[in-house]
Scaffold this motif. Structure first.
Motif, PDB file in Angstrom:
ATOM      1  N   ALA A 163      68.894 166.561  42.669  1.00 36.28           N
ATOM      2  CA  ALA A 163      68.895 165.204  43.226  1.00 36.28           C
ATOM      3  C   ALA A 163      67.601 165.043  44.023  1.00 36.28           C
ATOM      4  CB  ALA A 163      70.115 164.982  44.109  1.00 36.28           C
ATOM      5  N   LEU A 164      67.356 163.822  44.453  1.00 37.37           N
ATOM      6  CA  LEU A 164      66.116 163.505  45.172  1.00 37.37           C
ATOM      7  C   LEU A 164      66.439 163.196  46.625  1.00 37.37           C
ATOM      8  CD1 LEU A 164      62.998 162.842  44.942  1.00 37.37           C
ATOM      9  CD2 LEU A 164      63.731 160.456  44.720  1.00 37.37           C
ATOM     10  N   ALA A 165      65.832 163.940  47.550  1.00 40.34           N
ATOM     11  CA  ALA A 165      66.009 163.695  48.983  1.00 40.34           C
ATOM     12  C   ALA A 165      64.794 162.932  49.506  1.00 40.34           C
ATOM     13  CB  ALA A 165      66.171 165.007  49.732  1.00 40.34           C
ATOM     14  N   LEU A 166      65.057 161.833  50.218  1.00 42.67           N
ATOM     15  CA  LEU A 166      64.010 161.037  50.858  1.00 42.67           C
ATOM     16  C   LEU A 166      64.178 161.166  52.367  1.00 42.67           C
ATOM     17  CD1 LEU A 166      61.732 158.859  50.892  1.00 42.67           C
ATOM     18  CD2 LEU A 166      63.554 157.128  50.778  1.00 42.67           C
TER      19      LEU A 166
ATOM     20  N   PHE B 177      72.462 147.683  38.540  1.00 45.09           N
ATOM     21  CA  PHE B 177      72.130 149.094  38.670  1.00 45.09           C
ATOM     22  C   PHE B 177      73.172 149.762  39.553  1.00 45.09           C
ATOM     23  CE2 PHE B 177      68.114 147.250  37.508  1.00 45.09           C
ATOM     24  CZ  PHE B 177      67.485 148.220  36.725  1.00 45.09           C
ATOM     25  N   GLY B 178      73.320 151.076  39.368  1.00 46.04           N
ATOM     26  CA  GLY B 178      74.167 151.875  40.223  1.00 46.04           C
ATOM     27  C   GLY B 178      73.409 153.126  40.656  1.00 46.04           C
ATOM     28  N   LEU B 179      73.640 153.579  41.877  1.00 47.79           N
ATOM     29  CA  LEU B 179      72.952 154.750  42.413  1.00 47.79           C
ATOM     30  C   LEU B 179      73.900 155.484  43.351  1.00 47.79           C
ATOM     31  CD1 LEU B 179      70.226 156.324  42.794  1.00 47.79           C
ATOM     32  CD2 LEU B 179      69.806 154.805  44.750  1.00 47.79           C
ATOM     33  N   ARG B 180      74.006 156.806  43.146  1.00 50.18           N
ATOM     34  CA  ARG B 180      74.790 157.618  44.080  1.00 50.18           C
ATOM     35  C   ARG B 180      73.888 157.996  45.256  1.00 50.18           C
ATOM     36  NH1 ARG B 180      79.686 158.563  42.193  1.00 50.18           N
ATOM     37  NH2 ARG B 180      80.017 158.573  39.926  1.00 50.18           N
ATOM     38  N   VAL B 181      74.397 157.746  46.465  1.00 48.99           N
ATOM     39  CA  VAL B 181      73.619 157.977  47.673  1.00 48.99           C
ATOM     40  C   VAL B 181      74.423 158.844  48.633  1.00 48.99           C
ATOM     41  CG1 VAL B 181      72.435 156.915  49.638  1.00 48.99           C
ATOM     42  CG2 VAL B 181      72.474 155.744  47.424  1.00 48.99           C
ATOM     43  N   ARG B 182      73.802 159.944  49.067  1.00 48.87           N
ATOM     44  CA  ARG B 182      74.416 160.726  50.151  1.00 48.87           C
ATOM     45  C   ARG B 182      73.848 160.189  51.449  1.00 48.87           C
ATOM     46  NH1 ARG B 182      73.257 166.973  50.274  1.00 48.87           N
ATOM     47  NH2 ARG B 182      71.521 166.326  51.629  1.00 48.87           N
TER      48      ARG B 182
ATOM     49  N   ASP C 172      75.682 153.140  56.437  1.00 51.39           N
ATOM     50  CA  ASP C 172      76.462 153.436  57.646  1.00 51.39           C
ATOM     51  C   ASP C 172      77.500 154.520  57.366  1.00 51.39           C
ATOM     52  OD1 ASP C 172      78.134 152.036  55.997  1.00 51.39           O
ATOM     53  OD2 ASP C 172      78.592 150.449  57.436  1.00 51.39           O
ATOM     54  N   TRP C 173      77.337 155.255  56.270  1.00 53.12           N
ATOM     55  CA  TRP C 173      78.276 156.302  55.904  1.00 53.12           C
ATOM     56  C   TRP C 173      77.554 157.647  55.792  1.00 53.12           C
ATOM     57  CZ3 TRP C 173      76.240 152.837  52.423  1.00 53.12           C
ATOM     58  CH2 TRP C 173      75.540 153.367  51.334  1.00 53.12           C
ATOM     59  N   THR C 174      78.333 158.718  55.804  1.00 50.02           N
ATOM     60  CA  THR C 174      77.839 160.053  55.506  1.00 50.02           C
ATOM     61  C   THR C 174      78.574 160.554  54.268  1.00 50.02           C
ATOM     62  OG1 THR C 174      79.454 161.054  56.992  1.00 50.02           O
ATOM     63  CG2 THR C 174      77.263 160.571  57.900  1.00 50.02           C
ATOM     64  N   GLY C 175      77.957 161.483  53.553  1.00 49.81           N
ATOM     65  CA  GLY C 175      78.541 161.944  52.307  1.00 49.81           C
ATOM     66  C   GLY C 175      78.134 161.056  51.155  1.00 49.81           C
ATOM     67  N   TRP C 176      78.680 161.315  49.983  1.00 49.88           N
ATOM     68  CA  TRP C 176      78.275 160.606  48.764  1.00 49.88           C
ATOM     69  C   TRP C 176      79.036 159.291  48.591  1.00 49.88           C
ATOM     70  CZ3 TRP C 176      74.145 161.834  45.970  1.00 49.88           C
ATOM     71  CH2 TRP C 176      73.637 163.130  46.057  1.00 49.88           C
ATOM     72  N   ARG C 177      78.328 158.272  48.124  1.00 49.98           N
ATOM     73  CA  ARG C 177      78.934 156.973  47.814  1.00 49.98           C
ATOM     74  C   ARG C 177      78.128 156.309  46.693  1.00 49.98           C
ATOM     75  NH1 ARG C 177      80.177 152.614  52.472  1.00 49.98           N
ATOM     76  NH2 ARG C 177      81.568 154.322  53.069  1.00 49.98           N
ATOM     77  N   ARG C 178      78.827 155.574  45.843  1.00 52.16           N
ATOM     78  CA  ARG C 178      78.173 154.828  44.768  1.00 52.16           C
ATOM     79  C   ARG C 178      77.733 153.472  45.298  1.00 52.16           C
ATOM     80  NH1 ARG C 178      75.920 156.398  40.014  1.00 52.16           N
ATOM     81  NH2 ARG C 178      75.742 154.648  38.564  1.00 52.16           N
ATOM     82  N   VAL C 179      76.462 153.107  45.108  1.00 44.78           N
ATOM     83  CA  VAL C 179      75.920 151.830  45.552  1.00 44.78           C
ATOM     84  C   VAL C 179      75.580 150.995  44.323  1.00 44.78           C
ATOM     85  CG1 VAL C 179      74.039 150.704  46.796  1.00 44.78           C
ATOM     86  CG2 VAL C 179      75.005 152.841  47.663  1.00 44.78           C
TER      87      VAL C 179
ATOM     88  N   LEU D  98      68.082 160.652  53.194  1.00 51.13           N
ATOM     89  CA  LEU D  98      69.005 160.152  52.188  1.00 51.13           C
ATOM     90  C   LEU D  98      68.787 160.926  50.896  1.00 51.13           C
ATOM     91  CD1 LEU D  98      68.423 156.337  52.819  1.00 51.13           C
ATOM     92  CD2 LEU D  98      70.290 157.739  53.718  1.00 51.13           C
ATOM     93  N   VAL D  99      69.848 161.116  50.132  1.00 53.04           N
ATOM     94  CA  VAL D  99      69.757 161.837  48.864  1.00 53.04           C
ATOM     95  C   VAL D  99      70.249 160.925  47.751  1.00 53.04           C
ATOM     96  CG1 VAL D  99      70.451 163.869  47.558  1.00 53.04           C
ATOM     97  CG2 VAL D  99      70.101 164.044  50.036  1.00 53.04           C
ATOM     98  N   PHE D 100      69.462 160.834  46.656  1.00 61.33           N
ATOM     99  CA  PHE D 100      69.758 159.945  45.534  1.00 61.33           C
ATOM    100  C   PHE D 100      70.085 160.773  44.290  1.00 61.33           C
ATOM    101  CE2 PHE D 100      66.226 157.498  47.761  1.00 61.33           C
ATOM    102  CZ  PHE D 100      67.112 156.846  48.604  1.00 61.33           C
ATOM    103  N   ASP D 101      71.072 160.281  43.539  1.00 66.41           N
ATOM    104  CA  ASP D 101      71.442 160.948  42.287  1.00 66.41           C
ATOM    105  C   ASP D 101      72.027 159.910  41.330  1.00 66.41           C
ATOM    106  OD1 ASP D 101      71.878 162.957  40.442  1.00 66.41           O
ATOM    107  OD2 ASP D 101      73.810 163.564  41.295  1.00 66.41           O
ATOM    108  N   ASP D 102      71.838 160.174  40.022  1.00 67.11           N
ATOM    109  CA  ASP D 102      72.503 159.416  38.959  1.00 67.11           C
ATOM    110  C   ASP D 102      72.239 157.915  39.055  1.00 67.11           C
ATOM    111  OD1 ASP D 102      74.063 158.945  36.705  1.00 67.11           O
ATOM    112  OD2 ASP D 102      75.930 158.832  37.854  1.00 67.11           O
ATOM    113  N   LEU D 103      71.005 157.506  38.798  1.00 70.66           N
ATOM    114  CA  LEU D 103      70.652 156.087  38.733  1.00 70.66           C
ATOM    115  C   LEU D 103      71.005 155.552  37.357  1.00 70.66           C
ATOM    116  CD1 LEU D 103      69.238 153.559  39.944  1.00 70.66           C
ATOM    117  CD2 LEU D 103      67.111 154.425  38.950  1.00 70.66           C
ATOM    118  N   THR D 104      71.876 154.555  37.295  1.00 73.07           N
ATOM    119  CA  THR D 104      72.313 153.973  36.022  1.00 73.07           C
ATOM    120  C   THR D 104      71.991 152.486  35.985  1.00 73.07           C
ATOM    121  OG1 THR D 104      74.526 153.505  36.879  1.00 73.07           O
ATOM    122  CG2 THR D 104      74.191 155.639  35.789  1.00 73.07           C
TER     123      THR D 104
END
Length: 741
Positions: free
Chosen positions: A624-627, A657-662, A690-697, A728-734
């Motif tokens: 995944a990509l950490a920014l 678009f959808g993006l998983r964000v930690r 405003d969250w911690t952990g993984w969430r779909r945006v 922030l960490v990004f994964d699985d951009l659809t």
């Protein structure tokens, strides 16, 4: 496939559409000015001495790929037109331009004004003078301004604010008036013009602050922290930072304090003034920045050498087929209009030009920025005396508007003053008085008598001109002895038919799209083709196609999944021409970035710091990509960008678009940057993290010219009071894409 064929005439005839009131006097009928570079310009009166000229400049190889569209309002400042300052009643407030001009009963035109503190106070950056009273001082180096003297003469000058605060008999400098920023060790004054925005915004970064409330020349209160809320009309609030705070702290309640200030521009005391940024013209020489090649909607103001003629100019942008213009493009347009000095005003989404059409009661919007009206802090309003309200002229024009309405996805249409031989053009007319203003008792539309040279006119309320042989044609409308006319250009053909958009895609059976048809003459000249003259063939179980009074077709899907086409044919003097518009309904979700190449991504930042690195993904089996970002420095909007190794181009229409964000819970906002097929940028704003952990945006896609290209993912913060860092960490951009054909 079942089919449905026929003309759109019966549908339009059944529509009860009132005539669109517009106007022009016989002496000022809109005409076509053929100028170099295949430009087309049309002018119309707004008020005595006030004329609006719309110019279109083709940029594509066949004159159709992209276009520049300028609106230039010319006002004779010695011929009855006057200029006023418009604002929402407070420096720290903003409202759409149509709302700003409501208090001005005699307004016939207006443009937006200065750049402003858009993310916080909304205060303009430059000088502001209303009716000879200084409302605001320039902020920092934002000193250029358009200024008007009491006799109406206009010029571009450098505004100079001077002020003093007299404390215990000693005078100290006053640095700012009603500004969102006070310089180091400086003093700012706030009056009832400021509004209610917290004055603390002006003291960010200061170690010490002192605020004095002065009324009637006497200190009424001393505070260690700036306040907020409205300031009484007879009160001045002085705010000192650091060294100046120490000086103000020496003053006590009941002490005498005198405040004085003034503003000049190149030695002139303005009656009206509004700030701007770059000087575009000086003494007839282009001074706009040569290195700025960015294209955006623009607003600018210019003056003739003697200052007696003013030019208010806008350029469209961020709309289909019209990406915008550079500052040098804008300077060149004003120079051609007759300006020798010109100033850049706020552009982009703020750019707004309002102008009254002949016979209308109020100004309407004339430029397009790709969105709805943005709230702005100020503007300039053109004022003209009202007329008698008696019928003195008739304004005639095509009913089709080549410009789509603000915020609309309707395609821009070709010049409706051109029509093909044998085809029709819907017309409308309105009466106006001697000042091109509204008529108190307008005649009924059907009481107008119509005639045409080189063709025929039919209808009473629903007027149609049928074009004759190629060449010039004049269509005239009369009401008793009063008349007006419109000049039309009749083209041979069409030899080719084009649709915009050229293909249609829908995610499901909801929603609809608008489609415009354009004919192309043998010489490449283009003109709209109205639904009246169209024969359609389509599957009614796939889509529904209906004509609109604005000359477009409304296409609505009838199923959640399917594919087909809309066959369109038009018969003219060159025979029958056809085109087919492919239609696809349904979606598929596909991954467009898995971040396995995370080590090849790069980072950049604005008013902050940023870095990227590869980290394990949610499963721990991939990347995944950490920014990482640091927003602890800087007071404006701060952003941290992650750039892919190369832009990610999609091959089909994208609906979302959808993006998983930690998340890190710090509150930065996630955004995607896209560029469409016409080079226009689009910003897809996600939620605050405003969250911690993984969430779909999820991100919705606005109307755009497909296909799209993803250029970056970023986090940003606009609140100057919030300073923090995080990762922030990004994964699985659809992407949600249209189904393949």
């Amino acid at each position: 496939m079942s089919s449905r064929s026929g003309t759109a005439r019966a549908f339009l005839a059944a529509l009860a559409v009132p005539l669109f009131l517009v106007l022009l006097s016989p002496a000022a009928v809109a005409g076509v000015l053929d100028v170099p570079a295949a430009e087309t310009s049309r002018s119309q009166p707004v008020a005595p001495g006030v004329v609006l000229t719309s110019t279109e400049v083709p940029e594509g190889s066949d004159g159709a790929a992209t276009r520049q569209h300028f609106g230039v309002l010319s006002a004779d400042l010695g011929g009855g037109a006057a200029v006023g300052y418009a604002d929402p009643g407070a420096v720290s407030a903003a409202a759409p331009l149509p709302q700003l001009i409501r208090p001005h009963d005699s307004a016939v035109a207006a443009v937006n004004g200065d750049y402003f503190d858009i993310t916080a106070s909304s205060a303009p950056l430059g000088a502001a003078v209303r009716d000879g009273r200084v409302v605001k001082s320039p902020t920092g180096t934002h000193e250029n301004a358009a200024v008007f003297t009491a006799d109406g003469t206009g010029s571009i000058g450098r505004a100079r604010f001077t002020g003093t605060v007299t404390l215990a008999g000693a005078a100290v400098p006053l640095d700012r008036l009603n500004s969102h920023e006070i310089p180091d060790d400086g003093i700012g004054a706030f009056t009832s013009d400021w509004g209610t925005h917290p004055r603390e915004r002006a003291t960010l970064g200061a170690d010490r602050v002192t605020e004095l409330e002065v009324r009637g020349g006497t200190v009424r209160d001393v505070r260690e922290k700036p306040g907020d809320g409205a300031i009484a009309p007879d009160t001045t609030v002085l705010v000192g930072v650091d060294a100046a705070a120490d000086r103000l702290e020496e003053v006590g309640v009941g002490d005498a304090v005198a405040v004085g200030y003034g503003l000049t521009a190149d030695g002139v005391r303005p009656h009206t003034a509004i700030g701007g940024r770059h000087v575009l013209l000086r003494g007839g020489r282009v001074t706009a920045p040569a290195g700025d090649t960015s294209r955006h909607p623009r607003t600018a103001i210019g003056f003739s050498a003697d200052g007696r003629r003013m030019f208010l100019a806008t350029a469209d942008g961020r709309t289909a087929g019209t990406p915008g213009v550079t500052l040098r493009d804008m300077a060149g347009r004003l120079l051609r209009a007759g300006a020798t000095d010109a100033l850049e005003l706020d552009g982009g989404g703020s750019s707004t030009l309002l102008a009254r059409e002949p016979g209308a009661a109020a100004p309407t919007v004339w430029n397009r920025t790709g969105g709805l009206f943005r709230a702005v802090p100020n503007g300039l309003v053109v004022l003209a005396p009202p007329g008698s309200g008696r019928v003195r002229g008739v304004w005639v024009r095509p009913r089709i508007e080549s410009r789509p309405p603000p915020g609309s996805a309707v395609p821009r249409q070709a010049d409706p003053h051109r029509v093909f031989s044998g085809l029709r053009r819907a017309l409308t007319a309105a009466t106006h008085d001697e000042n091109h203003g509204p008529v108190r008792h307008p005649p009924r539309p059907e009481s107008l008598r119509w005639s045409a040279s080189g063709g025929a006119v039919s209808g009473g309320r629903d007027v149609r001109y049928t074009a004759g042989a190629p060449g010039a044609a004049t269509v005239t409308a009369r009401w008793g002895p009063v008349h007006g006319a419109v000049e039309l250009e009749v083209l041979p053909g069409p030899a080719r038919l084009a649709a915009a958009p050229a293909s249609l895609a829908f995610p499901d059976a909801s929603g609809a799209a608008r489609m415009a048809l354009t004919g192309v003459a043998p010489d490449g000249s283009r003109a709209p083709v109205e639904p009246d003259d169209v024969v359609l063939d389509f599957d009614p179980e796939l889509v529904d196609v209906a004509p609109r009074p604005d000359g477009t077709l409304r296409v609505a899907p009838r199923t959640d999944r399917g594919a087909g086409g809309i066959a369109v044919s038009v018969s003219g003097s060159h025979g029958t021409v056809r085109t087919t518009v492919p239609v696809r309904i349904g979606t598929v979700t596909e991954q467009v970035a898995g971040f396995d190449d995370a080590e090849r991504w790069t980072a950049s930042a604005v008013r902050g710091e940023a870095s990227v690195r590869a980290v394990p993904d949610r499963s721990g089996e991939g990347r995944a990509l950490a920014l990482a970002y640091d927003f602890t420095s800087g007071q404006g909007t701060r952003a941290a960008y992650a750039h892919p190794p190369s832009p990610i181009r999609l091959d089909r229409e994208a609906f979302g678009f959808g993006l998983r964000v930690r998340g890190d819970g710090r509150g930065a906002r996630i955004t995607l940057s896209l560029v469409d097929a016409e080079g226009r940028g689009h910003t897809l704003r996600g939620p605050e993290v405003d969250w911690t952990g993984w969430r779909r945006v999820e991100f919705d896609v606005p109307p755009a010219a497909h296909p799209l290209t993803l250029t970056r993912i970023y986090a940003y913060e606009t609140s100057p009071e919030r300073a923090y860092g995080g990762e922030l960490v990004f994964d699985d951009l659809t992407a949600v894409l249209a189904v393949e054909e």
